[in-house]
Design a protein around this motif. Sequence first.
Motif, PDB file in Angstrom:
ATOM      1  N   UNK A   1       0.821  -1.194   0.000  1.00  0.00           N
ATOM      2  CA  UNK A   1       0.000   0.000   0.000  1.00  0.00           C
ATOM      3  C   UNK A   1       0.863   1.254   0.000  1.00  0.00           C
ATOM      4  N   UNK A   2       1.935   1.232   0.763  1.00  0.00           N
ATOM      5  CA  UNK A   2       2.832   2.383   0.801  1.00  0.00           C
ATOM      6  C   UNK A   2       3.466   2.625  -0.560  1.00  0.00           C
ATOM      7  N   UNK A   3       3.775   1.556  -1.264  1.00  0.00           N
ATOM      8  CA  UNK A   3       4.361   1.660  -2.598  1.00  0.00           C
ATOM      9  C   UNK A   3       3.402   2.382  -3.546  1.00  0.00           C
ATOM     10  N   UNK A   4       2.123   2.050  -3.475  1.00  0.00           N
ATOM     11  CA  UNK A   4       1.123   2.668  -4.335  1.00  0.00           C
ATOM     12  C   UNK A   4       0.937   4.148  -4.006  1.00  0.00           C
ATOM     13  N   UNK A   5       0.901   4.477  -2.724  1.00  0.00           N
ATOM     14  CA  UNK A   5       0.751   5.875  -2.312  1.00  0.00           C
ATOM     15  C   UNK A   5       1.965   6.691  -2.744  1.00  0.00           C
ATOM     16  N   UNK A   6       3.142   6.130  -2.579  1.00  0.00           N
ATOM     17  CA  UNK A   6       4.358   6.846  -2.960  1.00  0.00           C
ATOM     18  C   UNK A   6       4.439   7.059  -4.463  1.00  0.00           C
ATOM     19  N   UNK A   7       4.070   6.051  -5.242  1.00  0.00           N
ATOM     20  CA  UNK A   7       4.104   6.222  -6.698  1.00  0.00           C
ATOM     21  C   UNK A   7       3.063   7.241  -7.156  1.00  0.00           C
ATOM     22  N   UNK A   8       1.894   7.250  -6.538  1.00  0.00           N
ATOM     23  CA  UNK A   8       0.888   8.260  -6.877  1.00  0.00           C
ATOM     24  C   UNK A   8       1.378   9.663  -6.549  1.00  0.00           C
ATOM     25  N   UNK A   9       2.015   9.796  -5.394  1.00  0.00           N
ATOM     26  CA  UNK A   9       2.543  11.094  -4.997  1.00  0.00           C
ATOM     27  C   UNK A   9       3.644  11.570  -5.939  1.00  0.00           C
ATOM     28  N   UNK A  10       4.538  10.677  -6.319  1.00  0.00           N
ATOM     29  CA  UNK A  10       5.629  11.049  -7.224  1.00  0.00           C
ATOM     30  C   UNK A  10       5.111  11.443  -8.604  1.00  0.00           C
ATOM     31  N   UNK A  11       4.138  10.716  -9.117  1.00  0.00           N
ATOM     32  CA  UNK A  11       3.556  11.084 -10.411  1.00  0.00           C
ATOM     33  C   UNK A  11       2.812  12.411 -10.330  1.00  0.00           C
ATOM     34  N   UNK A  12       2.154  12.661  -9.214  1.00  0.00           N
ATOM     35  CA  UNK A  12       1.450  13.936  -9.039  1.00  0.00           C
ATOM     36  C   UNK A  12       2.427  15.103  -9.010  1.00  0.00           C
ATOM     37  N   UNK A  13       3.518  14.937  -8.308  1.00  0.00           N
ATOM     38  CA  UNK A  13       4.526  16.004  -8.235  1.00  0.00           C
ATOM     39  C   UNK A  13       5.166  16.225  -9.603  1.00  0.00           C
ATOM     40  N   UNK A  14       5.504  15.152 -10.288  1.00  0.00           N
ATOM     41  CA  UNK A  14       6.144  15.285 -11.601  1.00  0.00           C
ATOM     42  C   UNK A  14       5.234  15.996 -12.589  1.00  0.00           C
ATOM     43  N   UNK A  15       3.977  15.618 -12.635  1.00  0.00           N
ATOM     44  CA  UNK A  15       3.076  16.243 -13.594  1.00  0.00           C
ATOM     45  C   UNK A  15       2.615  17.628 -13.142  1.00  0.00           C
ATOM     46  N   UNK A  16       2.403  17.815 -11.853  1.00  0.00           N
ATOM     47  CA  UNK A  16       1.955  19.109 -11.359  1.00  0.00           C
ATOM     48  C   UNK A  16       2.987  20.206 -11.497  1.00  0.00           C
ATOM     49  N   UNK A  17       4.236  19.882 -11.252  1.00  0.00           N
ATOM     50  CA  UNK A  17       5.284  20.896 -11.347  1.00  0.00           C
ATOM     51  C   UNK A  17       5.642  21.243 -12.788  1.00  0.00           C
ATOM     52  N   UNK A  18       5.377  20.350 -13.713  1.00  0.00           N
ATOM     53  CA  UNK A  18       5.729  20.621 -15.108  1.00  0.00           C
ATOM     54  C   UNK A  18       4.544  21.067 -15.949  1.00  0.00           C
ATOM     55  N   UNK A  19       3.357  21.076 -15.378  1.00  0.00           N
ATOM     56  CA  UNK A  19       2.164  21.395 -16.162  1.00  0.00           C
ATOM     57  C   UNK A  19       2.142  22.827 -16.683  1.00  0.00           C
ATOM     58  N   UNK A  20       2.504  23.783 -15.856  1.00  0.00           N
ATOM     59  CA  UNK A  20       2.470  25.192 -16.294  1.00  0.00           C
ATOM     60  C   UNK A  20       3.394  25.442 -17.478  1.00  0.00           C
ATOM     61  N   UNK A  21       4.594  24.911 -17.410  1.00  0.00           N
ATOM     62  CA  UNK A  21       5.534  25.088 -18.513  1.00  0.00           C
ATOM     63  C   UNK A  21       5.098  24.329 -19.756  1.00  0.00           C
ATOM     64  N   UNK A  22       4.456  23.176 -19.556  1.00  0.00           N
ATOM     65  CA  UNK A  22       3.951  22.414 -20.684  1.00  0.00           C
ATOM     66  C   UNK A  22       2.864  23.185 -21.429  1.00  0.00           C
ATOM     67  N   UNK A  23       2.005  23.868 -20.706  1.00  0.00           N
ATOM     68  CA  UNK A  23       0.898  24.602 -21.318  1.00  0.00           C
ATOM     69  C   UNK A  23       1.299  25.956 -21.879  1.00  0.00           C
ATOM     70  N   UNK A  24       2.457  26.452 -21.538  1.00  0.00           N
ATOM     71  CA  UNK A  24       2.898  27.791 -21.950  1.00  0.00           C
ATOM     72  C   UNK A  24       2.849  28.021 -23.463  1.00  0.00           C
ATOM     73  N   UNK A  25       3.352  27.129 -24.307  1.00  0.00           N
ATOM     74  CA  UNK A  25       3.315  27.405 -25.748  1.00  0.00           C
ATOM     75  C   UNK A  25       1.917  27.393 -26.355  1.00  0.00           C
ATOM     76  N   UNK A  26       0.941  26.870 -25.664  1.00  0.00           N
ATOM     77  CA  UNK A  26      -0.398  26.739 -26.226  1.00  0.00           C
ATOM     78  C   UNK A  26      -1.299  27.934 -25.955  1.00  0.00           C
TER      79      UNK A  26
END
Length: 103
Positions: A1-26
């Motif tokens: 269960x901890x593995x699943x929570x940690x992977x969800x958290x890591x994916x959320x951080x990776x996508x959340x922190x890069x989302x603004x820059x990803x959307x900038x050219x659009x």
Amino acid sequence: MLHLVLTCLLLSVASGLSMRRFLLPYFPGGDLSEKSAPVTIVASAVFLAAAAFTVSDQGLWAKSIILMLCLLLAALLDDARPRLTIALSVVSLAAYLGLRSIG
């Protein structure tokens, strides 16, 4: 269960922190050099990879949690230091890939 929570958290951080820059050219306006900067290119690659791993590796409830946390992070954090933000995003995606290979 901890593995699943940690992977969800890591994916959320990776996508959340890069989302603004990803959307900038659009969006109209802004500086062309900022839209084509290497930071924006790396952010786009990280966001797309995190989104692909979210869709392919996670269950339905985990996808919704990752999406909510991603949008929350993107809304709360500003893009004042893009290099630091994208570096943290890259580190969290690399940590996710490390955990993915273990599990």
